[in-house]
Design a protein around this motif. Structure first.
Motif, short mmCIF file in Angstrom:
data_model
loop_
_atom_site.label_atom_id
_atom_site.label_comp_id
_atom_site.label_asym_id
_atom_site.label_seq_id
_atom_site.Cartn_x
_atom_site.Cartn_y
_atom_site.Cartn_z
N PHE A 229 0.84 -1.20 0.00
CA PHE A 229 0.00 0.00 0.00
C PHE A 229 0.88 1.25 0.00
N GLN A 230 1.92 1.22 0.82
CA GLN A 230 2.85 2.36 0.88
C GLN A 230 3.60 2.51 -0.45
N LEU A 231 4.04 1.40 -1.01
CA LEU A 231 4.74 1.44 -2.29
C LEU A 231 3.85 2.02 -3.38
N GLY A 232 2.58 1.60 -3.41
CA GLY A 232 1.66 2.13 -4.40
C GLY A 232 1.56 3.64 -4.34
N GLY A 233 1.45 4.17 -3.12
CA GLY A 233 1.39 5.62 -2.96
C GLY A 233 2.63 6.31 -3.48
N GLN A 234 3.79 5.72 -3.22
CA GLN A 234 5.05 6.29 -3.69
C GLN A 234 5.17 6.26 -5.21
N LEU A 235 4.55 5.25 -5.83
CA LEU A 235 4.64 5.11 -7.29
C LEU A 235 3.56 5.88 -8.03
N GLY A 236 2.70 6.57 -7.29
CA GLY A 236 1.69 7.39 -7.94
C GLY A 236 0.32 6.77 -8.06
N VAL A 237 0.08 5.65 -7.36
CA VAL A 237 -1.24 5.02 -7.40
C VAL A 237 -2.22 5.86 -6.58
N SER A 238 -3.36 6.21 -7.18
CA SER A 238 -4.38 6.96 -6.45
C SER A 238 -5.75 6.29 -6.58
N GLY A 239 -5.83 5.17 -7.27
CA GLY A 239 -7.06 4.43 -7.44
C GLY A 239 -6.74 3.04 -7.96
N THR A 240 -7.76 2.20 -8.02
CA THR A 240 -7.55 0.82 -8.48
C THR A 240 -8.55 0.48 -9.57
N PRO A 241 -8.19 -0.45 -10.48
CA PRO A 241 -6.87 -1.06 -10.58
C PRO A 241 -5.85 -0.07 -11.16
N ALA A 242 -4.59 -0.27 -10.83
CA ALA A 242 -3.50 0.51 -11.39
C ALA A 242 -2.52 -0.47 -12.01
N LEU A 243 -2.35 -0.40 -13.31
CA LEU A 243 -1.52 -1.37 -14.05
C LEU A 243 -0.16 -0.77 -14.36
N PHE A 244 0.89 -1.50 -14.00
CA PHE A 244 2.25 -1.08 -14.31
C PHE A 244 2.82 -2.00 -15.38
N LEU A 245 3.15 -1.43 -16.52
CA LEU A 245 3.65 -2.20 -17.65
C LEU A 245 5.15 -2.45 -17.51
N PRO A 246 5.70 -3.39 -18.28
CA PRO A 246 7.13 -3.71 -18.16
C PRO A 246 8.06 -2.52 -18.42
N ASP A 247 7.60 -1.54 -19.20
CA ASP A 247 8.45 -0.38 -19.49
C ASP A 247 8.34 0.70 -18.41
N GLY A 248 7.60 0.42 -17.33
CA GLY A 248 7.49 1.37 -16.24
C GLY A 248 6.32 2.33 -16.34
N LYS A 249 5.57 2.26 -17.42
CA LYS A 249 4.43 3.16 -17.58
C LYS A 249 3.25 2.70 -16.74
N LEU A 250 2.48 3.68 -16.29
CA LEU A 250 1.31 3.42 -15.45
C LEU A 250 0.03 3.59 -16.26
N VAL A 251 -0.82 2.57 -16.22
CA VAL A 251 -2.16 2.66 -16.81
C VAL A 251 -3.13 2.78 -15.64
N PRO A 252 -3.66 3.98 -15.37
CA PRO A 252 -4.51 4.17 -14.19
C PRO A 252 -5.95 3.77 -14.44
#
Length: 266
Positions: A229-252
Motif C-alpha cells: 500500500f505504501q509502495l503504491g502511494g510512492q509510485l503514484g497510485v491513487s485508485g484501483t486497478p492501477a496497471l504497471f507495464l514492463p516499461d514502467g508506464k502506469l495505466v490508471p
C-alpha cells in the motif's frame, strides 16, 4: 476528435480529499536572503510541509514543464510547484500534437518505477500465469471491493461479451501479478480482506472467491499488504486497478485484455 482523459478505475477517497484540501489558500513569507541560502527543493518541501504537516510529500525534482518542479503526494496527485514554493497545479501533463493529446510521463519517474517493481520478491505478489509462454508481466495494484478490479479479474481467462467469446489476459500470454492497495487505507475492512487473501493457503483461489462476492475464512499472518500500500502511494497510485507495464508506464484504470495486449505489443 478529443479522446477522454479519464481512466476507468476506482479512485481513493483520500485522493479526492488531498486535492480539495491542498487547494485551500496558504500564506508564505520568504525573504530574498532566505531563498538564496536554501535550495529550490528545500524551499518547496519546507513550504508544503508547513501548509500540510500531515502529508509525507515526496522529494521535489524538476518536471518536464520548464520552470516547475514536481512532487508526488503518496496516494494522491502529482503537484507541479513553482520554484518559490508558493503555488502549485495538481494533475497530469499532456503533450499536444497534430494527432491529438498524449499523456507525458517523466522518464526519471518511469525508470524509478521499473527499479522498484524489479526489486520485488516474486513470492510477495499473487500471480496468475498463462498456461503457455508468458509474453509480458503486468503488475496490478488491486482492491477486493473495487468494481473495475473485479471486472479485470473476471477476464483473467476466456469470457463472454456481446455474444462473443473473447480471450482473457492469461490466454493472451499476459501474467498478472497482484499487489495490495486497500483504497480505504489501513486499518479498514478492505485491508482485512486483502490480508485474508495473502494469508490464505490458496491465495489465487481466495482472490477469485472474494472478487466474486464469495466468502473466505478470515486470516492473519506476516503479510506485505501495508508495505505494498505504501509502495503504491510512492509510485503514484491513487485508485484501483492501477496497471504497471514492463516499461514502467502506469495505466490508471481497467483495460480490456485485447487492448492491453495491443498496448504491450504482443
Amino acid at each position: 476528435m478529443i479522446k477522454t482523459l479519464k481512466a476507468l478505475g476506482c479512485v481513493t477517497f483520500t485522493g479526492f480529499l488531498l486535492v480539495a484540501s491542498l487547494s485551500a489558500p496558504h500564506a508564505f513569507s520568504q525573504s530574498g536572503d532566505l531563498l538564496k541560502r536554501k535550495s529550490v527543493e528545500d524551499t518547496i518541501l519546507e513550504n508544503l510541509r508547513k501548509a500540510r504537516p500531515d502529508i509525507n510529500f515526496g522529494q521535489p525534482r524538476p518536471s518536464v514543464i520548464k520552470g516547475l518542479y514536481q512532487v508526488q503526494v503518496p496516494g494522491g496527485p502529482v503537484l507541479f510547484v513553482t520554484p518559490e514554493g508558493d503555488k502549485f497545479i495538481a494533475g497530469e501533463i499532456f503533450g499536444i500534437d497534430s494527432t491529438g493529446f498524449s499523456k507525458i510521463e517523466d522518464p526519471y519517474v518511469v525508470e524509478e518505477r521499473k527499479k522498484a517493481l524489479a526489486s520485488l520478491d516474486g513470492k510477495s505478489s499473487i500471480n496468475f500465469k498463462p498456461k503457455g509462454k508468458t509474453k509480458a508481466v503486468v503488475y496490478v495494484f488491486t482492491d477486493i471491493d473495487c468494481g473495475y478490479c473485479r471486472k479485470l479479474h473476471s477476464q483473467m481467462h476466456a469470457y463472454e461479451e456481446g455474444g462473443q467469446t473473447k480471450p482473457g489476459y492469461n490466454d493472451l500470454g499476459i501474467e498478472i501479478r497482484y499487489l495490495a492497495y486497500p483504497r480505504a487505507g489501513i486499518p479498514s475492512p478492505s485491508a482485512d480482506k486483502l490480508i485474508s487473501t495473502w494469508c490464505a493457503k490458496d491465495k489465487q483461489d481466495a482472490m477469485t472467491k472474494l472478487k466474486s462476492d464469495q466468502s473466505v475464512p478470515s486470516a492473519t499472518c506476516e503479510n506485505p499488504v501495508a508495505a505494498q500500500f505504501q509502495l503504491g502511494g510512492q509510485l503514484g497510485v491513487s485508485g484501483t486497478p492501477a496497471l504497471f507495464l514492463p516499461d514502467g508506464k502506469l495505466v490508471p484504470g481497467y483495460m480490456p485484455p485485447e487492448d492491453l495486449a495491443k498496448n504491450l505489443g504482443i
